[in-house]
Design a protein around this motif. Structure first.
Motif, mmCIF file in Angstrom:
data_model
loop_
_atom_site.group_PDB
_atom_site.id
_atom_site.type_symbol
_atom_site.label_atom_id
_atom_site.label_comp_id
_atom_site.label_asym_id
_atom_site.label_seq_id
_atom_site.Cartn_x
_atom_site.Cartn_y
_atom_site.Cartn_z
ATOM 1 N N UNK A 58 -42.717 -17.008 0.240
ATOM 2 C CA UNK A 58 -43.904 -16.149 0.145
ATOM 3 C C UNK A 58 -44.081 -15.647 -1.274
ATOM 4 N N UNK A 59 -45.315 -15.604 -1.709
ATOM 5 C CA UNK A 59 -45.589 -15.151 -3.073
ATOM 6 C C UNK A 59 -45.369 -13.655 -3.165
ATOM 7 N N UNK A 60 -44.910 -13.172 -4.318
ATOM 8 C CA UNK A 60 -44.748 -11.730 -4.494
ATOM 9 C C UNK A 60 -46.104 -11.061 -4.593
ATOM 10 N N UNK A 61 -46.072 -9.745 -4.679
ATOM 11 C CA UNK A 61 -47.314 -8.976 -4.695
ATOM 12 C C UNK A 61 -48.189 -9.378 -5.863
ATOM 13 N N UNK A 105 -37.813 -6.890 -19.845
ATOM 14 C CA UNK A 105 -38.073 -8.017 -18.946
ATOM 15 C C UNK A 105 -37.235 -7.962 -17.662
ATOM 16 N N UNK A 106 -36.430 -6.938 -17.501
ATOM 17 C CA UNK A 106 -35.542 -6.837 -16.339
ATOM 18 C C UNK A 106 -35.898 -5.606 -15.503
ATOM 19 N N UNK A 107 -35.783 -5.731 -14.197
ATOM 20 C CA UNK A 107 -36.007 -4.599 -13.299
ATOM 21 C C UNK A 107 -35.452 -4.950 -11.928
ATOM 22 N N UNK A 108 -35.294 -3.941 -11.077
ATOM 23 C CA UNK A 108 -34.787 -4.167 -9.719
ATOM 24 C C UNK A 108 -35.392 -3.116 -8.797
ATOM 25 N N UNK A 155 -38.206 -7.296 -4.788
ATOM 26 C CA UNK A 155 -38.409 -8.061 -6.017
ATOM 27 C C UNK A 155 -37.543 -7.522 -7.154
ATOM 28 N N UNK A 156 -36.903 -8.418 -7.875
ATOM 29 C CA UNK A 156 -36.088 -8.025 -9.024
ATOM 30 C C UNK A 156 -36.089 -9.157 -10.047
ATOM 31 N N UNK A 157 -35.798 -8.803 -11.273
ATOM 32 C CA UNK A 157 -35.856 -9.785 -12.361
ATOM 33 C C UNK A 157 -34.700 -9.586 -13.324
ATOM 34 N N UNK A 158 -34.219 -10.690 -13.827
ATOM 35 C CA UNK A 158 -33.225 -10.684 -14.893
ATOM 36 C C UNK A 158 -33.799 -11.470 -16.063
ATOM 37 N N UNK A 198 -36.909 -12.941 -8.602
ATOM 38 C CA UNK A 198 -36.451 -13.300 -7.256
ATOM 39 C C UNK A 198 -37.027 -12.300 -6.264
ATOM 40 N N UNK A 199 -37.406 -12.793 -5.080
ATOM 41 C CA UNK A 199 -37.856 -11.905 -4.021
ATOM 42 C C UNK A 199 -37.383 -12.446 -2.673
ATOM 43 N N UNK A 200 -37.820 -11.819 -1.598
ATOM 44 C CA UNK A 200 -37.321 -12.128 -0.262
ATOM 45 C C UNK A 200 -37.505 -13.598 0.124
#
Length: 234
Positions: A58-61, A105-108, A155-158, A198-200
């Protein structure tokens, strides 16, 4: 099939309309460092990459129809900073800019609220209000509604940084007038890297990133972030 990842990362949000402080910082970089006005354009941070995405996931928001307010005040330190790293004790501008770009560029969203994200980012900023353009940095964070939707998807990003450098226009200006930097000790640094989101349900995507930062590094002091800077490319 390769699809473009929807703009859901922190670095995907525009900086918005210019404020008086941002104009002052542009003037500082352009005038003090003698960079021609023709080279100046605001960095959107969205990049031109085409990320890989799992079509079955599924696409993120989706991105909001408008950018967050560029005049948003920083949250109180009591909000904590969640997963946002603390600013490193680095006195070299390129090294600090690379660390700052990786942070941006990173968040969680799984363990960090939007206020915590903003509080953590604010800690990286210079305390000299004359040169601090908080609006250009906080404008990278999605609005509260979208952040909540991103959190619903875990959703989170590295991010990884490939390189950082002084743009050629900045180096040329500094060579023309080496003493100009001593007014504010603000350096322009362009950083390139890659962001992994990355997301669910196994959803993921990757995209190349680039950002130009204004970093303040006064002698005998650790560096700090001044702004998402005008783009002085190459």
């Amino acid at each position: 099939m390769r699809k473009r990842l929807p703009s859901v990362s922190l670095s995907s949000y525009g900086i918005g309309s210019s404020t008086n402080k941002r104009i002052a910082i542009v003037a500082l970089v352009v005038t003090v460092l003698l960079v021609t006005a023709a080279t100046v354009a605001w960095v959107s941070g969205s990049g031109n990459g085409h990320p890989d995405q799992d079509p079955a996931a599924p696409a993120p928001a989706p991105a909001p129809t408008s950018s967050p307010s560029t005049s948003e005040a920083a949250p109180k330190p009591a909000a904590g900073s969640g997963s946002v790293p603390k600013p490193p004790q680095i006195a070299e501008p390129v090294a600090y800019a690379k660390a700052a770009a990786q942070m941006l560029w990173s968040y969680d969203t799984r363990d960090t609220s939007r206020d915590q994200q903003l509080a953590g980012m604010r800690a990286w900023m210079t305390g000299e209000t004359t040169y601090s353009d908080w609006a250009s940095v906080s404008g990278q964070v999605p609005d509260p509604v979208l952040w909540s939707r991103m959190a619903d998807q875990d959703q989170h990003a590295t991010a990884s940084v490939t390189e950082g450098h002084f743009p050629s226009a900045f180096k040329a200006a500094l060579a023309d007038d080496p003493s100009a930097i001593t007014r504010a000790y603000i350096y322009v640094v362009t950083v390139n890297g890659k962001q992994q989101i990355v997301w669910k349900k196994g959803g993921s995507g990757a995209e190349e990133r680039a950002v130009t930062l204004a970093v303040q590094c006064r002698p005998s002091h650790d560096c700090s972030l001044a702004a998402i800077a005008p783009s002085v490319t190459q």
